[in-house]
Design a protein around this motif. Sequence first.
Motif, PDB file in Angstrom:
ATOM      1  N   GLY A 216       0.817  -1.203   0.000  1.00 51.24           N
ATOM      2  CA  GLY A 216       0.000   0.000   0.000  1.00 51.24           C
ATOM      3  C   GLY A 216       0.856   1.259   0.000  1.00 51.24           C
ATOM      4  N   ASN A 219       2.500   1.803  -3.328  1.00 53.18           N
ATOM      5  CA  ASN A 219       1.553   2.290  -4.324  1.00 53.18           C
ATOM      6  C   ASN A 219       1.209   3.758  -4.103  1.00 53.18           C
ATOM      7  N   ILE A 220       0.980   4.113  -2.866  1.00 56.06           N
ATOM      8  CA  ILE A 220       0.646   5.505  -2.566  1.00 56.06           C
ATOM      9  C   ILE A 220       1.797   6.414  -2.993  1.00 56.06           C
ATOM     10  N   SER A 222       4.149   5.783  -5.214  1.00 54.71           N
ATOM     11  CA  SER A 222       4.236   5.789  -6.683  1.00 54.71           C
ATOM     12  C   SER A 222       3.217   6.729  -7.293  1.00 54.71           C
ATOM     13  N   ALA A 223       2.013   6.684  -6.756  1.00 47.55           N
ATOM     14  CA  ALA A 223       0.954   7.513  -7.310  1.00 47.55           C
ATOM     15  C   ALA A 223       1.267   8.993  -7.119  1.00 47.55           C
ATOM     16  N   TYR A 226       3.920   9.891  -9.531  1.00 50.89           N
ATOM     17  CA  TYR A 226       3.349   9.962 -10.875  1.00 50.89           C
ATOM     18  C   TYR A 226       2.657  11.301 -11.092  1.00 50.89           C
ATOM     19  N   ASP A 230       3.544  14.264 -13.823  1.00 50.14           N
ATOM     20  CA  ASP A 230       2.567  14.932 -14.674  1.00 50.14           C
ATOM     21  C   ASP A 230       2.749  16.433 -14.635  1.00 50.14           C
TER      22      ASP A 230
ATOM     23  N   MET B   1       3.621  13.290 -20.844  1.00 52.85           N
ATOM     24  CA  MET B   1       2.566  13.030 -19.849  1.00 52.85           C
ATOM     25  C   MET B   1       1.632  14.235 -19.747  1.00 52.85           C
ATOM     26  N   ALA B  16      -5.327   3.203  -4.030  1.00 52.53           N
ATOM     27  CA  ALA B  16      -4.104   2.405  -3.921  1.00 52.53           C
ATOM     28  C   ALA B  16      -4.373   1.115  -3.142  1.00 52.53           C
ATOM     29  N   ALA B  95      -3.493   2.333 -14.241  1.00 55.83           N
ATOM     30  CA  ALA B  95      -3.128   3.376 -15.205  1.00 55.83           C
ATOM     31  C   ALA B  95      -3.255   4.751 -14.570  1.00 55.83           C
ATOM     32  N   LEU B  97      -3.085   5.585 -11.442  1.00 52.71           N
ATOM     33  CA  LEU B  97      -2.112   5.825 -10.375  1.00 52.71           C
ATOM     34  C   LEU B  97      -0.671   5.719 -10.882  1.00 52.71           C
ATOM     35  N   GLY B  98      -0.519   5.403 -12.154  1.00 58.84           N
ATOM     36  CA  GLY B  98       0.837   5.293 -12.678  1.00 58.84           C
ATOM     37  C   GLY B  98       1.551   4.055 -12.185  1.00 58.84           C
ATOM     38  N   LEU B  99       0.794   2.974 -12.006  1.00 56.81           N
ATOM     39  CA  LEU B  99       1.371   1.747 -11.486  1.00 56.81           C
ATOM     40  C   LEU B  99       1.717   0.782 -12.623  1.00 56.81           C
ATOM     41  N   ARG B 103       8.755   0.512 -10.769  1.00 58.36           N
ATOM     42  CA  ARG B 103       9.581   1.486 -10.057  1.00 58.36           C
ATOM     43  C   ARG B 103      10.747   0.743  -9.406  1.00 58.36           C
TER      44      ARG B 103
END
Lengths: 233, 233
Positions: A216, A219-220, A222-223, A226, A230, B1, B16, B95, B97-99, B103
């Motif tokens: 978790g 992922n958080i 990474s998001a 990301y 952007d 992006m 997430a 997609a 979350l850019g996962l 990474r």
Amino acid sequence: MKKDSTLPPPTLERLARLYVLLGKLQNQGLQAVSSKRLSELLGVPDHTIRKDLSFLREGLGTEQLTGKEKTGVGKPGSGLGRGYPLESLRVLIGAKLGLTHPRTACLVGLGNLGVAILNRRIWQEGVYRLVAAFDLSENRLELLSTKIPLYHARELEGVVRKYRIEIGILTVPPEAAQETADRLVRAGIRGIINFAPVVLTVKSNRVLVRNVSLAGELNILSAYLYQQEDVDG
Amino acid sequence: MKKDSTLPPPTLERLARLYVLLGKLQNQGLQAVSSKRLSELLGVPDHTIRKDLSFLREGLGTEQLTGKEKTGVGKPGSGLGRGYPLESLRVLIGAKLGLTHPRTACLVGLGNLGVAILNRRIWQEGVYRLVAAFDLSENRLELLSTKIPLYHARELEGVVRKYRIEIGILTVPPEAAQETADRLVRAGIRGIINFAPVVLTVKSNRVLVRNVSLAGELNILSAYLYQQEDVDG
DNA sequence: TAGATTGTTAATCGATTAACAATC
DNA sequence: TAGATTGTTAATCGATTAACAATC
């Protein structure tokens, strides 16, 4: 116990972290901190900190703070000159969050992760009492040297009931996590901190679950990264 | 992006977690889930889940979902008959979350906690690549058997730069945590997940920090329990 | 004192909830 | 079909921010 005003969850969680931080600062020999400094250390705006602290007065009644008295500003103390006195602020937060009387905890699963937690200094500080740790392997139980009482997993329910253990820390393998949680719940546990990489399902709404999940967190993170990408282009 | 709509933080964090859960459900052989079921599993109201999912359309443009097409409801699939198709929902969240692209991560500190993380299955799944692990003890480095490349801590900066490592996982003793974090930041890390029982201070606002704190979790849990006690009487 | 900092009120902002038409 | 479930809009609720008078 009087039913004094319930804290907004974000405030409660920030105060809990602040409480830990204040302890650290005390250990560094500081006497006072400003909301500005706390802001830098916690990554929370200073007005939010002041706002959070304003909840401390409510419900405390007049015993501690009478009339227009402050939470305790301005005692010179440290080199800073002004700010919140560390000690009394910490005590106030502790009282508000109910961190004054010790809670009992147990640890289930003594793999690498479990042992890491078993050896944490927090158990020596007296606020939380780790009164039992469990594992399936007799061998493992014998090899570990610790002051914490160790039990075989089959004794889980009995020990939890006997010592009225309030908090269970789950560090078992993922396959065993749900079943172990169910057993803890049946034995009357009140809260679970789950370190196993599983999404736990707990039916009873009397039992609080906090999931600590590496996946978790990754992922958080990474998001957020990301989203940064952007924006930066 | 393209700079498509940024997600509200609570939504981002729930998505997430949902992403992880969907993976688990897929492994169980399910094909579809309703927001009601997800609600039970995550402890989040069903309308909140639907609302969160509604953010998935925005910014995705018309490539994937044209016109009035749904996110993918109603393909019969499982016994449930209706609900979100697991696979495509998971892909959509990934997609957003850019996962989708892997990474790189490194692990610093190979005590019990570090080794526990080193052995997590997540590194085999391909979404995150653990490309390096560090420790101070030569002895420890030799004893560990793993496919992950191990390095002495003195090589930290070099390795992080060389492989452009994005995420650092801190599992060092508390005394070493701040200094290690500083070194990671200097070497260009972009995010840190801190498991050491310390409140980290990171100056650069380009670096994201997630603190995982046992003490914090215990305090938060205690405070909620205390509030329960107040209400129950 | 003068500058710094708190504590609190009021305004803004954002997230959650309710509700329901559209869809399968 | 009828029942279930989604997707979204509008209303509510709650938290954060701004601002400033009070205090040290």
